[in-house]
Design an enzyme around this catalytic site. Structure first.
Site, PDB file in Angstrom:
ATOM      1  N   THR A 280     -12.552 -11.905  -8.282  1.00  0.00           N
ATOM      2  CA  THR A 280     -11.305 -12.486  -7.827  1.00  0.00           C
ATOM      3  C   THR A 280     -11.358 -14.010  -7.898  1.00  0.00           C
ATOM      4  O   THR A 280     -10.461 -14.680  -7.421  1.00  0.00           O
ATOM      5  CB  THR A 280     -10.999 -12.003  -6.402  1.00  0.00           C
ATOM      6  OG1 THR A 280     -12.218 -11.996  -5.651  1.00  0.00           O
ATOM      7  CG2 THR A 280     -10.431 -10.613  -6.421  1.00  0.00           C
TER       8      THR A 280
ATOM      9  N   GLN B 173     -15.328  -3.175  -0.484  1.00  0.00           N
ATOM     10  CA  GLN B 173     -15.503  -2.606  -1.837  1.00  0.00           C
ATOM     11  C   GLN B 173     -16.040  -1.158  -1.771  1.00  0.00           C
ATOM     12  O   GLN B 173     -15.809  -0.496  -0.777  1.00  0.00           O
ATOM     13  CB  GLN B 173     -16.428  -3.489  -2.689  1.00  0.00           C
ATOM     14  CG  GLN B 173     -15.828  -4.842  -3.050  1.00  0.00           C
ATOM     15  CD  GLN B 173     -16.197  -5.940  -2.084  1.00  0.00           C
ATOM     16  OE1 GLN B 173     -17.301  -5.985  -1.591  1.00  0.00           O
ATOM     17  NE2 GLN B 173     -15.278  -6.835  -1.808  1.00  0.00           N
TER      18      GLN B 173
ATOM     19  N   GLY C 277      -5.628  11.052   4.801  1.00  0.00           N
ATOM     20  CA  GLY C 277      -4.554  10.058   4.734  1.00  0.00           C
ATOM     21  C   GLY C 277      -3.375  10.623   3.968  1.00  0.00           C
ATOM     22  O   GLY C 277      -3.524  11.095   2.850  1.00  0.00           O
TER      23      GLY C 277
ATOM     24  N   ASP D 150     -10.851  -0.182  -2.513  1.00  0.00           N
ATOM     25  CA  ASP D 150      -9.434   0.115  -2.286  1.00  0.00           C
ATOM     26  C   ASP D 150      -9.180   1.601  -2.039  1.00  0.00           C
ATOM     27  O   ASP D 150      -8.165   2.152  -2.458  1.00  0.00           O
ATOM     28  CB  ASP D 150      -8.569  -0.397  -3.453  1.00  0.00           C
ATOM     29  CG  ASP D 150      -8.660  -1.913  -3.563  1.00  0.00           C
ATOM     30  OD1 ASP D 150      -8.593  -2.576  -2.514  1.00  0.00           O
ATOM     31  OD2 ASP D 150      -8.808  -2.422  -4.688  1.00  0.00           O
ATOM     32  N   GLU D 151     -10.093   2.247  -1.348  1.00  0.00           N
ATOM     33  CA  GLU D 151      -9.920   3.660  -0.993  1.00  0.00           C
ATOM     34  C   GLU D 151      -9.070   3.798   0.267  1.00  0.00           C
ATOM     35  O   GLU D 151      -8.754   4.923   0.681  1.00  0.00           O
ATOM     36  CB  GLU D 151     -11.276   4.331  -0.733  1.00  0.00           C
ATOM     37  CG  GLU D 151     -12.249   4.307  -1.902  1.00  0.00           C
ATOM     38  CD  GLU D 151     -13.188   3.102  -1.856  1.00  0.00           C
ATOM     39  OE1 GLU D 151     -12.930   2.176  -1.051  1.00  0.00           O
ATOM     40  OE2 GLU D 151     -14.169   3.083  -2.624  1.00  0.00           O
TER      41      GLU D 151
ATOM     42  N   LYS E 190     -10.007   1.881   3.211  1.00  0.00           N
ATOM     43  CA  LYS E 190     -10.942   1.706   4.331  1.00  0.00           C
ATOM     44  C   LYS E 190     -10.286   1.002   5.502  1.00  0.00           C
ATOM     45  O   LYS E 190     -10.475   1.379   6.661  1.00  0.00           O
ATOM     46  CB  LYS E 190     -12.166   0.892   3.886  1.00  0.00           C
ATOM     47  CG  LYS E 190     -13.016   1.591   2.849  1.00  0.00           C
ATOM     48  CD  LYS E 190     -14.124   0.686   2.361  1.00  0.00           C
ATOM     49  CE  LYS E 190     -13.641  -0.524   1.588  1.00  0.00           C
ATOM     50  NZ  LYS E 190     -12.956  -0.230   0.326  1.00  0.00           N
ATOM     51  N   GLY E 191      -9.500  -0.049   5.175  1.00  0.00           N
ATOM     52  CA  GLY E 191      -8.890  -0.859   6.234  1.00  0.00           C
ATOM     53  C   GLY E 191      -8.094  -0.003   7.206  1.00  0.00           C
ATOM     54  O   GLY E 191      -8.214  -0.147   8.419  1.00  0.00           O
TER      55      GLY E 191
ATOM     56  N   GLY F  71      -9.525  -7.675   0.731  1.00  0.00           N
ATOM     57  CA  GLY F  71      -8.164  -7.172   0.578  1.00  0.00           C
ATOM     58  C   GLY F  71      -7.834  -5.962   1.418  1.00  0.00           C
ATOM     59  O   GLY F  71      -7.446  -4.929   0.902  1.00  0.00           O
ATOM     60  N   HIS F  72      -8.007  -6.050   2.720  1.00  0.00           N
ATOM     61  CA  HIS F  72      -7.618  -4.956   3.597  1.00  0.00           C
ATOM     62  C   HIS F  72      -6.142  -5.051   3.942  1.00  0.00           C
ATOM     63  O   HIS F  72      -5.628  -6.134   4.169  1.00  0.00           O
ATOM     64  CB  HIS F  72      -8.398  -5.008   4.912  1.00  0.00           C
ATOM     65  CG  HIS F  72      -9.843  -4.746   4.736  1.00  0.00           C
ATOM     66  ND1 HIS F  72     -10.322  -3.625   4.100  1.00  0.00           N
ATOM     67  CD2 HIS F  72     -10.919  -5.460   5.108  1.00  0.00           C
ATOM     68  CE1 HIS F  72     -11.636  -3.673   4.099  1.00  0.00           C
ATOM     69  NE2 HIS F  72     -12.026  -4.763   4.689  1.00  0.00           N
TER      70      HIS F  72
ATOM     71  N   THR G 237     -20.103  -5.721  -7.702  1.00  0.00           N
ATOM     72  CA  THR G 237     -20.002  -6.836  -6.785  1.00  0.00           C
ATOM     73  C   THR G 237     -21.431  -7.327  -6.509  1.00  0.00           C
ATOM     74  O   THR G 237     -22.397  -6.742  -6.984  1.00  0.00           O
ATOM     75  CB  THR G 237     -19.241  -6.384  -5.521  1.00  0.00           C
ATOM     76  OG1 THR G 237     -18.825  -7.530  -4.802  1.00  0.00           O
ATOM     77  CG2 THR G 237     -20.075  -5.468  -4.639  1.00  0.00           C
TER      78      THR G 237
HETATM   79  P1  GDP Z   1      -9.432  -0.932   1.252  1.00  0.00           P
HETATM   80  O1  GDP Z   1      -9.772  -2.073   0.390  1.00  0.00           O
HETATM   81  O2  GDP Z   1     -10.319   0.239   1.052  1.00  0.00           O
HETATM   82  O3  GDP Z   1      -9.292  -1.296   2.700  1.00  0.00           O
HETATM   83  O4  GDP Z   1      -8.009  -0.424   0.792  1.00  0.00           O
HETATM   84  P2  GDP Z   1      -6.707  -1.333   0.540  1.00  0.00           P
HETATM   85  O5  GDP Z   1      -6.071  -1.623   1.829  1.00  0.00           O
HETATM   86  O6  GDP Z   1      -7.017  -2.457  -0.360  1.00  0.00           O
HETATM   87  O7  GDP Z   1      -5.833  -0.355  -0.350  1.00  0.00           O
HETATM   88  C1  GDP Z   1      -5.347   0.749   0.150  1.00  0.00           C
HETATM   89  C2  GDP Z   1      -3.850   0.728  -0.037  1.00  0.00           C
HETATM   90  O8  GDP Z   1      -3.415   2.024   0.041  1.00  0.00           O
HETATM   91  C3  GDP Z   1      -3.119  -0.031   1.054  1.00  0.00           C
HETATM   92  O9  GDP Z   1      -1.903  -0.518   0.567  1.00  0.00           O
HETATM   93  C4  GDP Z   1      -2.904   1.055   2.087  1.00  0.00           C
HETATM   94  O10 GDP Z   1      -1.814   0.806   2.956  1.00  0.00           O
HETATM   95  C5  GDP Z   1      -2.648   2.220   1.208  1.00  0.00           C
HETATM   96  N1  GDP Z   1      -3.086   3.498   1.751  1.00  0.00           N
HETATM   97  C6  GDP Z   1      -4.203   3.777   2.454  1.00  0.00           C
HETATM   98  N2  GDP Z   1      -4.270   5.095   2.734  1.00  0.00           N
HETATM   99  C7  GDP Z   1      -3.176   5.660   2.174  1.00  0.00           C
HETATM  100  C8  GDP Z   1      -2.675   7.004   2.082  1.00  0.00           C
HETATM  101  O11 GDP Z   1      -3.247   7.969   2.577  1.00  0.00           O
HETATM  102  N3  GDP Z   1      -1.496   7.169   1.397  1.00  0.00           N
HETATM  103  C9  GDP Z   1      -0.828   6.132   0.832  1.00  0.00           C
HETATM  104  N4  GDP Z   1       0.301   6.383   0.172  1.00  0.00           N
HETATM  105  N5  GDP Z   1      -1.260   4.879   0.895  1.00  0.00           N
HETATM  106  C10 GDP Z   1      -2.430   4.639   1.561  1.00  0.00           C
HETATM  107 MG    MG Z   2      -8.906  -3.444  -0.817  1.00  0.00          MG
END
Ligand code: GDP
Ligand code: MG
Length: 464
Positions: free
Chosen positions: A128, A228, A449, A12-13, A15-16, A39-40, A243
């Site tokens: 999950t 992840q 970001g 949840d960094e 990546k998506g 969960g992207h 994982t």
């Molecule tokens: P992933 O699992 O690494 O793809 O990340 P997720 O999508 O699960 O979680 C990232 C969450 O943070 C999502 O709701 C994104 O829209 C949000 N997000 C990503 N980058 C940023 C950012 O730079 N700032 C903010 N406020 N939200 C972000």
């Molecule tokens: Mg995620």
């Protein structure tokens, strides 16, 4: 060429979103591990897409591929494809014939094992419950069913006749649950043959290594998307809170059939969140306060008034709450509140080495805005020694005392305008923070970001 996107921390960094930004220049976007737990979140103007299996690039008209390192629940796959089609998107998704298939018995067994682990005390990996771990177990146990088998009725039946009675016995005799159709060959065969027919009819099944090799030979850009993060990698993460696959860059090779020399000629980009968040139990040295039921031994001591808008958080609990709210730190798939903490540099140094990052993206710089001070775990002290990287056992990691560095905070900005103007438009204090991270890892910053939207990303380098 290839660009590999790797989570540097606990998932949840963001990546998506980065796959989405850089994916513009990609022709093919491949997931190399994980299942429908990724969960992207992809935001496109006013539209928000939450995907758990389909590669996010598929939203932009790229070819989306699920590599052999993935485990695939065909029901989720078709549900997501159908939902996208209903919203007017025609995704082109291919699935590796060598990818393993998630069955209903995997999902049932996933839940049971998690319950057993939490009764044994705090060992659950915060799964999950989607059957991903049990499917990888069967892969390693050589009793799995692969996507290619769904297209071949005889093989499918033979595999099910071998494995299903074992699963039924496990569920009934070991865990004492009443089994249903999820543990019977015939209905499973019928249901999964139907998935096989649809996969075949839509021409979705590919020999993924050669499919990608052909694409690269043909001059196409291939993006390899990890799910992840490094700290929950089964080999390099905080075992057993991990994982069942390899989010690190090596997984991009084994999970696709491209060699390390091919992946290594491209870029490997680590995605970093400007602080930490995580679900589930286990140690977290830089954690702020805690979450009851997740942080070992933590009980909320004070009762801060967390409902009120906090102007400048004082206690750790207020800080944690502030960051959780600003960053939307609740699981995309599960909705669970995530634990939060300061950035952990030993964790990042470990990640940068394990995957050989050529660049990093730091997300959520906007989330920390408004705080007077921002802290970073610079190193650990363990047995009187300073450590710059993570110790190899999770128990020892939990014993680490954190040596913090304090940075001056930055104010809220019009982040879209900042993103528009570029890196130099960031507040100086934010740049100081970012440059510290980049210097410590000896890796350049490719993007920053500053918000969840696509246009709220400062792009410094375009890897393709
Ligand atoms: P992933 O699992 O690494 O793809 O990340 P997720 O999508 O699960 O979680 C990232 C969450 O943070 C999502 O709701 C994104 O829209 C949000 N997000 C990503 N980058 C940023 C950012 O730079 N700032 C903010 N406020 N939200 C972000
Ligand atoms: Mg995620």
């Amino acid at each position: 060429m290839t660009v590999t996107i790797v989570g540097s921390q606990l998932g949840d960094e963001g990546k998506g979103g980065i796959v989405d930004v850089y994916g513009d220049a990609a022709d093919v976007v491949v997931r190399y591990q994980g299942g429908d737990n990724a969960g992207h979140t992809v935001v496109d103007g006013d539209e928000e897409y939450k995907l758990s299996l389909v590669p996010s690039g598929a939203i932009r008209g790229k070819i989306g591929v699920l590599g052999n390192g993935c485990v695939v629940n065909p029901e989720t796959l078709f549900d997501e494809l159908d939902a996208l089609r209903e919203r007017g998107i025609e995704p082109d998704v291919r699935v590796a014939a060598r990818a393993h298939v998630i069955f209903p018995y995997h999902r049932v067994l996933d839940g049971i094992e998690e319950d057993a682990k939490s009764e044994e005390g705090d060992l659950e990996a915060a799964t999950t419950g989607r059957g991903i771990g049990p499917t990888y177990e069967d892969k390693a146990g050589r009793r799995g069913v692969r996507v290619g088998d769904l297209l071949d009725p005889e093989t499918l039946r033979a595999r099910l006749e071998y494995v299903v009675p074992q699963k039924r016995a496990l569920a009934a005799d070991v865990f004492g649950i009443e089994t249903d159709e999820a543990f019977e060959v015939e209905p499973l065969f019928e249901q999964y043959r139907e998935y096989g027919r649809r996969l075949e009819a839509e021409g979705m099944v590919v020999n993924v290594g050669s499919f990608l090799d052909d694409a690269i030979d043909g001059g196409q850009n291939v993006m390899l998307e990890g799910a992840q993060g490094t700290s929950i990698d089964i080999d390099h993460g905080i075992y057993p809170y991990v994982t069942s696959s390899n989010p690190t860059a090596g997984g991009a090779c084994t999970g696709t059939g491209l060699g390390p020399t091919t992946v290594g000629q491209g870029e490997v980009i680590g995605i970093v969140k400007a602080y930490l968040s995580r679900v589930g139990t286990g140690p977290l040295p830089t954690e702020l306060a805690g979450v009851e039921g997740h942080t070992p031994g933590y009980e909320a001591s004070e009762s801060p008034d967390l409902s009120a808008d906090i102007d400048q958080p004082q206690s750790e609990e207020e800080l944690a709450h502030y960051i959780r709210e600003e960053g939307g730190e609740y699981g995309t798939v599960t909705g669970r509140a995530r634990r939060v903490g300061w950035l952990d540099m030993p964790m990042l140094r470990h990640a940068a080495r394990a995957s050989g990052f050529t660049g990093i993206v730091v997300n959520h710089v906007d989330t920390l805005a408004g705080l007077d001070e921002i802290r970073v775990g610079h190193s650990y002290t363990l047995d009187g020694d300073e450590l710059l990287s993570m110790p190899p056992t999770t128990e020892r990691w939990g014993e680490c005392a954190v040596n913090y560095r304090t940075f001056e905070g930055w104010d809220e900005q019009d982040w879209a305008a900042v993103a528009d103007e570029g890196y130099d438009a960031l507040p100086e204090t934010a740049r100081t923070y970012l440059e510290y991270v980049s210097d410590e890892l000896d890796v350049p910053i490719y993007a920053v970001g500053v918000g969840p939207g696509r246009e709220e990303t400062i792009v410094c380098e375009r890897p393709f």
